[in-house]
Design a protein around this motif. Structure first.
Motif, PDB file in Angstrom:
ATOM      1  N   PHE A 207      36.044  47.070  49.293  1.00  0.00           N
ATOM      2  CA  PHE A 207      34.815  47.791  48.945  1.00  0.00           C
ATOM      3  C   PHE A 207      33.715  46.853  48.471  1.00  0.00           C
ATOM      4  O   PHE A 207      32.571  47.277  48.327  1.00  0.00           O
TER       5      PHE A 207
ATOM      6  N   LYS B  44      40.599  46.664  29.303  1.00  0.00           N
ATOM      7  CA  LYS B  44      41.028  47.820  30.115  1.00  0.00           C
ATOM      8  C   LYS B  44      42.547  47.912  30.238  1.00  0.00           C
ATOM      9  O   LYS B  44      43.075  48.941  30.657  1.00  0.00           O
TER      10      LYS B  44
ATOM     11  N   ALA C 148      38.158  46.525  44.624  1.00  0.00           N
ATOM     12  CA  ALA C 148      36.994  47.223  44.057  1.00  0.00           C
ATOM     13  C   ALA C 148      36.481  46.416  42.867  1.00  0.00           C
ATOM     14  O   ALA C 148      36.335  46.935  41.759  1.00  0.00           O
TER      15      ALA C 148
ATOM     16  N   PRO D 280      33.636  43.044  41.644  1.00  0.00           N
ATOM     17  CA  PRO D 280      32.350  42.489  42.074  1.00  0.00           C
ATOM     18  C   PRO D 280      32.537  41.516  43.246  1.00  0.00           C
ATOM     19  O   PRO D 280      33.589  40.881  43.383  1.00  0.00           O
TER      20      PRO D 280
ATOM     21  N   SER E 135      41.142  42.516  35.548  1.00  0.00           N
ATOM     22  CA  SER E 135      41.224  41.260  34.779  1.00  0.00           C
ATOM     23  C   SER E 135      40.663  41.410  33.365  1.00  0.00           C
ATOM     24  O   SER E 135      40.793  40.506  32.549  1.00  0.00           O
TER      25      SER E 135
HETATM   26  P1  NAI Z   1      32.479  47.922  38.076  1.00  0.00           P
HETATM   27  O1  NAI Z   1      31.782  46.797  37.438  1.00  0.00           O
HETATM   28  O2  NAI Z   1      32.397  49.285  37.480  1.00  0.00           O
HETATM   29  O3  NAI Z   1      34.057  47.557  38.194  1.00  0.00           O
HETATM   30  C1  NAI Z   1      34.538  46.321  38.648  1.00  0.00           C
HETATM   31  C2  NAI Z   1      35.866  46.055  37.952  1.00  0.00           C
HETATM   32  O4  NAI Z   1      36.398  44.874  38.499  1.00  0.00           O
HETATM   33  C3  NAI Z   1      35.724  45.839  36.443  1.00  0.00           C
HETATM   34  O5  NAI Z   1      36.623  46.704  35.773  1.00  0.00           O
HETATM   35  C4  NAI Z   1      36.082  44.375  36.245  1.00  0.00           C
HETATM   36  O6  NAI Z   1      36.727  44.139  35.016  1.00  0.00           O
HETATM   37  C5  NAI Z   1      37.010  44.146  37.418  1.00  0.00           C
HETATM   38  N1  NAI Z   1      37.109  42.736  37.804  1.00  0.00           N
HETATM   39  C6  NAI Z   1      36.110  41.812  37.868  1.00  0.00           C
HETATM   40  N2  NAI Z   1      36.587  40.646  38.293  1.00  0.00           N
HETATM   41  C7  NAI Z   1      37.920  40.834  38.538  1.00  0.00           C
HETATM   42  C8  NAI Z   1      38.962  39.984  38.986  1.00  0.00           C
HETATM   43  N3  NAI Z   1      38.734  38.700  39.336  1.00  0.00           N
HETATM   44  N4  NAI Z   1      40.197  40.497  39.088  1.00  0.00           N
HETATM   45  C9  NAI Z   1      40.441  41.784  38.752  1.00  0.00           C
HETATM   46  N5  NAI Z   1      39.495  42.632  38.294  1.00  0.00           N
HETATM   47  C10 NAI Z   1      38.244  42.165  38.211  1.00  0.00           C
HETATM   48  O7  NAI Z   1      32.012  47.943  39.589  1.00  0.00           O
HETATM   49  P2  NAI Z   1      32.015  49.181  40.622  1.00  0.00           P
HETATM   50  O8  NAI Z   1      30.776  49.946  40.466  1.00  0.00           O
HETATM   51  O9  NAI Z   1      33.303  49.885  40.519  1.00  0.00           O
HETATM   52  O10 NAI Z   1      31.928  48.419  42.010  1.00  0.00           O
HETATM   53  C11 NAI Z   1      33.042  47.676  42.452  1.00  0.00           C
HETATM   54  C12 NAI Z   1      32.690  46.980  43.761  1.00  0.00           C
HETATM   55  O11 NAI Z   1      32.406  47.966  44.744  1.00  0.00           O
HETATM   56  C13 NAI Z   1      31.456  46.099  43.657  1.00  0.00           C
HETATM   57  O12 NAI Z   1      31.651  44.950  44.460  1.00  0.00           O
HETATM   58  C14 NAI Z   1      30.347  46.970  44.245  1.00  0.00           C
HETATM   59  O13 NAI Z   1      29.298  46.206  44.800  1.00  0.00           O
HETATM   60  C15 NAI Z   1      31.135  47.700  45.320  1.00  0.00           C
HETATM   61  N6  NAI Z   1      30.580  48.964  45.771  1.00  0.00           N
HETATM   62  C16 NAI Z   1      30.848  49.266  47.068  1.00  0.00           C
HETATM   63  C17 NAI Z   1      30.404  50.425  47.608  1.00  0.00           C
HETATM   64  C18 NAI Z   1      30.751  50.666  49.037  1.00  0.00           C
HETATM   65  O14 NAI Z   1      30.143  51.495  49.680  1.00  0.00           O
HETATM   66  N7  NAI Z   1      31.697  49.948  49.576  1.00  0.00           N
HETATM   67  C19 NAI Z   1      29.646  51.400  46.847  1.00  0.00           C
HETATM   68  C20 NAI Z   1      29.445  51.016  45.484  1.00  0.00           C
HETATM   69  C21 NAI Z   1      29.913  49.837  44.974  1.00  0.00           C
END
Ligand code: NAI
Length: 214
Positions: free
Chosen positions: A175, A120, A151, A153, A116
């Motif tokens: 995730f 990017k 993936a 927040p 979103s």
């Molecule tokens: P990040 O902040 O690097 O990336 C998140 C992306 O989502 C950003 O590019 C953002 O612009 C995009 N975004 C936000 N709201 C959106 C929406 N409504 N529609 C489309 N895109 C949207 O975060 P990261 O580090 O990649 O983590 C992503 C998720 O994975 C988080 O929820 C984090 O807690 C989770 N996570 C899960 C793990 C697991 O073991 N399952 C391990 C590490 C993180």
């Protein structure tokens, strides 16, 4: 195979498949049920029971023929085909998943990447251009996407799931550390490495409080 396979059975079947594919790559022609059980963390009896529901029977004294059972198991688990996947969230996790070759090797093709954040849009990761969310529905239909990966927040996860479901996606790999609610007919699996670490910590802690084995 029955449609509603209990989850523990499904997990065992996937573990057998991993081991059988490893043997196939090594060129090992057969495996006994006790060896397959040991590799998958279960018993020979359980292996025979699980595999008999595929109509696959080992031969006494020979075991299971690896070359026969791998395709049977892959077909039964719907892994004998390609799955088209849309990934939402081009952040740290999303980019790592796009670059993960293991997905593609096992039949999961990430064919579209969405985010979103307008900054990017148009960036390229692992040959995938980041698309705006406004193109999700059309792209899912055009590319025949069946699975989605979330993936983003946690606060955005349910909204993204709703958009994926509305676009026609039938399964979601989530995730984000958030509970996702989907309508009947859509499947969700959540991945949480923190839960895995917590289980590991508990097992290590429980082990260290047990008296040493004689
Ligand atoms: P990040 O902040 O690097 O990336 C998140 C992306 O989502 C950003 O590019 C953002 O612009 C995009 N975004 C936000 N709201 C959106 C929406 N409504 N529609 C489309 N895109 C949207 O975060 P990261 O580090 O990649 O983590 C992503 C998720 O994975 C988080 O929820 C984090 O807690 C989770 N996570 C899960 C793990 C697991 O073991 N399952 C391990 C590490 C993180």
């Amino acid at each position: 195979m029955p449609q509603a396979v209990p989850r523990p059975t499904l997990q065992r079947l996937l573990r057998y498949l991993r081991e059988l594919e490893r043997l196939e790559a090594e060129g090992t022609p057969t495996i006994a049920s006790d060896e397959l059980g040991a590799a998958a963390g279960t018993t020979a009896h359980q292996v025979r029971k699980d595999l008999s529901c595929l109509g696959t029977l080992g031969r006494r004294g020979v075991g299971y023929r690896v070359g026969d059972i791998v395709p049977t198991l892959r077909a039964a688990l719907a892994l004998d085909r390609q799955w088209r996947v849309a990934l939402v969230g081009a952040g740290n996790i999303g980019r790592a998943l796009c670059a993960y070759r293991g997905f593609r090797e096992r039949g999961f093709h990430i064919v579209a990447l969405f985010d979103s954040d307008p900054r990017k849009e148009g960036c390229t990761w692992a040959r995938l251009k980041v698309l705006p969310m406004g193109q999700l529905r059309r792209t899912v239909a055009e590319l025949g996407v069946e699975l989605g990966i979330i993936a983003v927040p946690a606060t955005a996860a349910q909204g993204v799931a709703d958009q994926l479901v509305a676009a026609g996606v039938r399964g979601i790999l989530n995730f984000a550390p958030a509970r996702i609610i989907v309508p009947p007919g859509v499947q969700v699996r959540s991945v949480d490495l923190a839960v895995e670490a917590e289980q590991l910590a508990f097992l290590v802690s429980a082990q260290s409080t047990q008296p040493p084995q004689p």
